[in-house]
Write a protein that holds these residues in place. Structure first.
Motif, PDB file in Angstrom:
ATOM      1  N   GLU A 188       0.975  -1.211   0.072  1.00 20.02           N
ATOM      2  CA  GLU A 188       0.045   0.066  -0.164  1.00 20.02           C
ATOM      3  C   GLU A 188       0.940   1.283   0.302  1.00 20.02           C
ATOM      4  N   HIS A 189       1.927   1.135   0.561  1.00 22.43           N
ATOM      5  CA  HIS A 189       3.037   2.242   0.619  1.00 22.43           C
ATOM      6  C   HIS A 189       3.954   2.261  -0.623  1.00 22.43           C
ATOM      7  N   GLU A 190       4.544   0.987  -0.469  1.00 23.08           N
ATOM      8  CA  GLU A 190       5.527   0.835  -1.628  1.00 23.08           C
ATOM      9  C   GLU A 190       5.258  -0.421  -2.716  1.00 23.08           C
ATOM     10  N   PRO A 191       5.454  -0.502  -3.793  1.00 26.59           N
ATOM     11  CA  PRO A 191       5.457  -1.692  -4.539  1.00 26.59           C
ATOM     12  C   PRO A 191       6.548  -2.596  -4.160  1.00 26.59           C
ATOM     13  N   GLY A 192       5.875  -3.879  -4.034  1.00 27.56           N
ATOM     14  CA  GLY A 192       6.625  -4.970  -3.646  1.00 27.56           C
ATOM     15  C   GLY A 192       6.840  -5.030  -2.076  1.00 27.56           C
ATOM     16  N   ILE A 193       6.583  -4.273  -1.510  1.00 26.59           N
ATOM     17  CA  ILE A 193       6.821  -4.382   0.040  1.00 26.59           C
ATOM     18  C   ILE A 193       5.498  -4.729   0.742  1.00 26.59           C
ATOM     19  N   ILE A 194       5.526  -5.855   1.490  1.00 23.29           N
ATOM     20  CA  ILE A 194       4.498  -6.202   2.360  1.00 23.29           C
ATOM     21  C   ILE A 194       5.018  -6.388   3.947  1.00 23.29           C
ATOM     22  N   CYS A 195       3.850  -6.345   4.726  1.00 22.40           N
ATOM     23  CA  CYS A 195       4.307  -6.836   6.179  1.00 22.40           C
ATOM     24  C   CYS A 195       2.931  -7.278   6.986  1.00 22.40           C
ATOM     25  N   VAL A 196       3.182  -7.852   8.107  1.00 22.41           N
ATOM     26  CA  VAL A 196       2.189  -8.055   9.030  1.00 22.41           C
ATOM     27  C   VAL A 196       2.630  -7.354  10.373  1.00 22.41           C
ATOM     28  N   ALA A 197       1.602  -6.624  11.014  1.00 21.22           N
ATOM     29  CA  ALA A 197       1.898  -5.860  12.264  1.00 21.22           C
ATOM     30  C   ALA A 197       0.938  -6.336  13.268  1.00 21.22           C
ATOM     31  N   MET A 198       1.402  -6.080  14.277  1.00 21.77           N
ATOM     32  CA  MET A 198       0.975  -6.392  15.682  1.00 21.77           C
ATOM     33  C   MET A 198       1.188  -5.078  16.616  1.00 21.77           C
ATOM     34  N   PRO A 199       0.038  -4.802  17.278  1.00 24.24           N
ATOM     35  CA  PRO A 199       0.083  -3.638  18.361  1.00 24.24           C
ATOM     36  C   PRO A 199       0.782  -4.065  19.630  1.00 24.24           C
ATOM     37  N   ILE A 200       1.608  -3.040  20.055  1.00 27.24           N
ATOM     38  CA  ILE A 200       1.986  -3.166  21.445  1.00 27.24           C
ATOM     39  C   ILE A 200       0.856  -2.588  22.343  1.00 27.24           C
TER      40      ILE A 200
END
Length: 267
Positions: free
Chosen positions: A196-208
């Motif tokens: 969504e921000h950069e082509p080819g870059i993906i992530c999974v995120a978790m809140p602290i």
């Protein structure tokens, strides 16, 4: 055009500091003036005062200004005392080593993402995020995940401050799309960046989260579409959750260093 705060002289001086820093390179007074809301004498006075206080540094040969070394000292103190980075560092290093991917640590700065630390994968990938950089919240995994769990009375205020610039074909295009995404994240417990921000870059995120559910920050495992996919990243959720929980526990112990001692002594 820079934004003028309503916080008097100090607020205006900080606006000038922000303006110098935003250039990302040494900047001439004429360049500052071209973008400043202040008249030339006022801007010059602020610049001279900030330089005298070592908040700005002046290069007489190039006739340019840069953020000063006093700011570096203050920034280092802020990093140590006000960010999660020193507490979280061993945890995100261990997570990156386990999953073999880049791990980010972020906090919300008003309605935007402040990257406070980053541990690169063994084979790092060039990407926007670096410690100290500000990023958009509506199109990053850590940003959306933090927005999903902040207090309900702050959510709409933060949504209103998003730019909704379209970076890629996958970027969320407006407030309603973001609201729907935040509902999904709250239900699932974690979020994604789907290029969504950069082509080819993906992530999974978790809140602290604190014990009461307050958002301290977020961590993410980040990869590229060339070597991973969202399902592969989602498989790391248990480790990501365990890391976030460990960081939260250490934050609590750091905030209340005498807690265990008082309990042991009946204090």
């Amino acid at each position: 055009m820079a934004h003028v705060t309503g916080d008097g002289t100090v607020g205006k001086a900080l606006e000038v500091l922000d303006q110098v820093a935003a250039f990302g390179r040494p900047v001439r007074f004429s360049e500052l003036l071209a973008q400043s809301p202040f008249p030339k004498p006022t801007l010059y006075r602020f610049v001279q005062t900030l330089t005298n206080q070592r908040m700005l540094a002046y290069d007489p040969d190039r006739q340019t200004y840069t953020p000063g070394l006093r700011l570096v000292r203050l920034a280092h103190a802020a990093w140590e005392q006000s960010t999660l980075a020193p507490i979280a560092r061993p945890h995100i290093e261990a997570l990156s080593s386990q999953v073999g991917e880049t791990v980010h640590l972020a906090q919300l700065d008003h309605a935007h993402v402040l990257y406070v630390d980053k541990v690169n994968a063994a084979q790092p990938v060039e990407m926007y995020s670096q410690a100290g950089k500000i990023g958009p919240a509506y199109c990053t995994g850590v940003g959306k995940t933090m927005l999903a769990f902040i207090a309900s009375d702050r959510v709409e205020e933060c949504i209103a401050q998003q730019s909704f610039h379209i970076f890629t074909p996958h970027t969320l295009t407006g407030p309603e799309a973001l609201r729907e995404e935040l509902r999904d994240i709250r239900t699932r417990g974690y979020g994604f960046d789907r290029e969504e921000h950069e082509p080819g870059i993906i992530c999974v995120a978790m809140p602290i989260l604190s014990e009461s559910g307050r958002v301290h920050g977020a961590i993410s495992v980040t990869s590229t579409t060339e070597r991973n996919d969202l399902a592969g990243l989602e498989a790391q959720v248990p480790l990501l959750r365990e890391t976030a929980t460990s960081i939260s526990r250490d934050i609590h112990n750091w905030s209340f260093p005498d807690h265990d001692k008082k309990q042991a002594t009946g204090g």
